[in-house]
Design an enzyme around this catalytic site. Structure first.
Site, PDB file in Angstrom:
ATOM      1  N   ARG A   1      -5.291  -1.634   9.140  1.00  0.00           N
ATOM      2  CA  ARG A   1      -5.303  -3.096   8.963  1.00  0.00           C
ATOM      3  C   ARG A   1      -5.647  -3.773  10.280  1.00  0.00           C
ATOM      4  NH1 ARG A   1      -3.596  -5.828   4.377  1.00  0.00           N
ATOM      5  NH2 ARG A   1      -2.412  -4.065   3.650  1.00  0.00           N
TER       6      ARG A   1
ATOM      7  N   GLY B   1       0.835  -1.207   0.000  1.00  0.00           N
ATOM      8  CA  GLY B   1       0.000   0.000   0.000  1.00  0.00           C
ATOM      9  C   GLY B   1       0.868   1.254   0.000  1.00  0.00           C
TER      10      GLY B   1
ATOM     11  N   THR C   1       4.276   2.698   5.737  1.00  0.00           N
ATOM     12  CA  THR C   1       2.881   2.239   5.815  1.00  0.00           C
ATOM     13  C   THR C   1       2.125   3.151   6.768  1.00  0.00           C
ATOM     14  OG1 THR C   1       1.407   0.527   6.700  1.00  0.00           O
ATOM     15  CG2 THR C   1       3.674   0.451   7.475  1.00  0.00           C
TER      16      THR C   1
ATOM     17  N   ASP D   1       5.266  -5.103   5.940  1.00  0.00           N
ATOM     18  CA  ASP D   1       5.864  -6.420   6.210  1.00  0.00           C
ATOM     19  C   ASP D   1       6.016  -7.299   4.962  1.00  0.00           C
ATOM     20  OD1 ASP D   1       3.143  -6.758   6.102  1.00  0.00           O
ATOM     21  OD2 ASP D   1       2.946  -7.778   8.030  1.00  0.00           O
TER      22      ASP D   1
ATOM     23  N   ARG E   1       1.203  -5.123  -5.299  1.00  0.00           N
ATOM     24  CA  ARG E   1       1.418  -6.304  -4.463  1.00  0.00           C
ATOM     25  C   ARG E   1       1.674  -7.421  -5.481  1.00  0.00           C
ATOM     26  NH1 ARG E   1      -0.595  -4.088   0.474  1.00  0.00           N
ATOM     27  NH2 ARG E   1      -2.516  -2.914   0.228  1.00  0.00           N
TER      28      ARG E   1
ATOM     29  N   ASP F   1      -0.181   2.296   8.597  1.00  0.00           N
ATOM     30  CA  ASP F   1      -0.721   1.527   9.727  1.00  0.00           C
ATOM     31  C   ASP F   1       0.129   1.600  11.002  1.00  0.00           C
ATOM     32  OD1 ASP F   1      -2.603   0.726   7.876  1.00  0.00           O
ATOM     33  OD2 ASP F   1      -1.561  -1.138   7.402  1.00  0.00           O
TER      34      ASP F   1
ATOM     35  N   ASP G   1       2.242  -0.449  11.902  1.00  0.00           N
ATOM     36  CA  ASP G   1       2.199  -1.789  12.503  1.00  0.00           C
ATOM     37  C   ASP G   1       3.522  -2.537  12.405  1.00  0.00           C
ATOM     38  OD1 ASP G   1       2.089  -2.052   9.778  1.00  0.00           O
ATOM     39  OD2 ASP G   1       0.493  -3.545   9.748  1.00  0.00           O
TER      40      ASP G   1
HETATM   41  O1  F6P Z   1      -1.580  -1.138   4.785  1.00  0.00           O
HETATM   42  C1  F6P Z   1      -2.193   0.045   4.405  1.00  0.00           C
HETATM   43  C2  F6P Z   1      -3.657  -0.172   4.184  1.00  0.00           C
HETATM   44  O2  F6P Z   1      -4.229   1.063   3.754  1.00  0.00           O
HETATM   45  C3  F6P Z   1      -4.438  -0.717   5.372  1.00  0.00           C
HETATM   46  O3  F6P Z   1      -4.710   0.265   6.330  1.00  0.00           O
HETATM   47  C4  F6P Z   1      -5.648  -1.298   4.704  1.00  0.00           C
HETATM   48  O4  F6P Z   1      -6.189  -2.331   5.479  1.00  0.00           O
HETATM   49  C5  F6P Z   1      -5.099  -1.819   3.407  1.00  0.00           C
HETATM   50  O5  F6P Z   1      -3.872  -1.133   3.168  1.00  0.00           O
HETATM   51  C6  F6P Z   1      -5.986  -1.634   2.214  1.00  0.00           C
HETATM   52  O6  F6P Z   1      -5.388  -2.263   1.132  1.00  0.00           O
HETATM   53  P1  F6P Z   1      -5.771  -2.005  -0.390  1.00  0.00           P
HETATM   54  O7  F6P Z   1      -5.128  -0.727  -0.821  1.00  0.00           O
HETATM   55  O8  F6P Z   1      -5.205  -3.175  -1.101  1.00  0.00           O
HETATM   56  O9  F6P Z   1      -7.268  -1.911  -0.450  1.00  0.00           O
END
Ligand code: F6P
Length: 360
Positions: A175, A14, A129, A107, A76, A131, A133
């Protein structure tokens, strides 16, 4: 000091505000040390496809520090996890004389960094990120901007809640982690905050809203982490139904809002740009010192690093996902620092949670 011909920089997973500042810092620090830099597009996919841009001059990375998203794009990439994908990525490095990589992300990005390091390409991770996390660092790039964006959006919701005497239950990103929800909840004066790390007292929250409505309070904000999937929407319905049952005078009409990806955009804050710049330069310093398979961290204001496997393990320990077997295999020294780190991070969350409750 290790000698490098060219290095690659990529962003993966992300996107997060401040990633561009990290790209810029790492690229310029490398160029300043006489090394050419490939900006690899679309994360590990770009490494497989050879989709890259060569930078030899700092001016080629102009006017990106203030921009959000990622200048190098992101993805990804499942193909990278397969042996054929990895072989193609390594071939791209060999063909283009890339003998070190800086990988910015979360991660999943770090796992890719370890794989590359194990295949002989020294790779260093930078935590990017929203998050926050990554347990081994106090802060990740993008966290501060995302919190400020969420806070601004919630302030806007507060305005309309106050006009209509409503409650808004707002789901924020993160997340599986409640770091964004917790801090944003305090900063937006939320009546309650619900996060995965600490049990939430729903009944007490509803009673509090009812009591305060009886005392004349018009608007209520409740912040819920997406780490409690579906809970924000359900809680909004519960608050609405429970207060409606008290009759029109005490009904707190309650709406649900999910802020979602808006939190990932917006101008990066000074704090994120600074953190990204510090981490970007540190990544190059460590790479040139001959280090590999590490993630840059900032703890108690000091930039340092952790081995990626250790960083991933302490994450699993914090999320209570570490198996007994994995725990038993840790050295006493690792157990000690990992437990201390988890205790510190959870302790900080508990302290903030208490503050959230006390002043809500
Ligand atoms: O890891 C960053 C994040 O925005 C999280 O907060 C969220 O759960 C996820 O990515 C959303 O992922 P995507 O962009 O694949 O919808």
């Amino acid at each position: 000091m290790k000698k490098f011909r060219r290095i690659g920089i990529l962003t993966s997973g992300g996107d997060a505000p401040g990633m561009n500042a990290a790209i810029r810092a790492a690229a310029r620090a490398a160029i300043a040390r006489g090394v050419e830099v490939y900006g690899i597009r679309n994360g590990y996919q770009g490494l497989i496809d050879g989709d890259m841009q060569l930078y030899t001059n700092p001016s080629e990375l102009r006017n990106i520090i203030n921009r959000s998203g990622t200048y190098l794009y992101t993805a990804r990439c499942d193909e990278f996890k397969e042996p054929e994908g990895m072989a193609k990525a390594i071939q791209t490095c060999v063909d283009n004389q890339i003998d070190g990589i800086i990988a910015i992300g979360g991660d999943g990005t770090f796992r890719g960094a370890t794989d590359l390091s194990n295949h002989g390409i020294p790779t260093i991770g930078i935590p990017g990120t929203i998050d926050n996390d990554v347990t081994s660092t106090d802060e990740t790039i993008g966290f501060d901007t995302a919190m400020n964006t969420a806070m601004t959006m919630i302030d806007n919701l507060r305005d309309t809640c106050e006009s209509h005497a409503r409650c808004n239950v707002i789901e924020v990103m993160g997340r599986w982690a409640g770091h964004i929800a917790l801090r944003v909840g305090i900063a937006s004066g939320a009546a309650a905050v619900a996060i995965p790390e600490i049990p939430f007292d729903e009944e007490a929250t509803i009673q509090k809203i009812i009591e305060e409505r009886k005392n004349g309070k018009r608007s209520f904000i409740v912040v819920v982490s997406e780490g409690l999937p579906g809970y924000a929407e359900q809680l909004a319905k519960t608050i609405d139904a429970r207060t409606k049952a008290l009759g029109p005078k005490y009904w707190v009409e309650t709406k649900f809002a999910r802020l979602a990806h808006v939190q990932r955009g917006g101008t990066p804050t000074l704090k994120d740009r600074l953190l990204a710049s510090e981490m970007g330069v540190a990544a190059i310093d460590y790479l040139f010192e001959g280090m590999s398979d590490i993630v840059i961290c900032k703890v108690d204001g000091k930039i340092g690093y952790k081995n990626i496997q250790e960083a991933l393990k302490v994450d699993r320990m914090f999320k209570k996902k570490m198996t007994e077997h994995e725990y038993d295999a840790l050295s006493d020294e690792d157990k000690a620092w990992m437990e201390a780190r988890c205790e510190k991070v959870l302790g900080d969350m508990k302290r903030l949670y208490q503050i959230a409750n006390e002043i809500s």
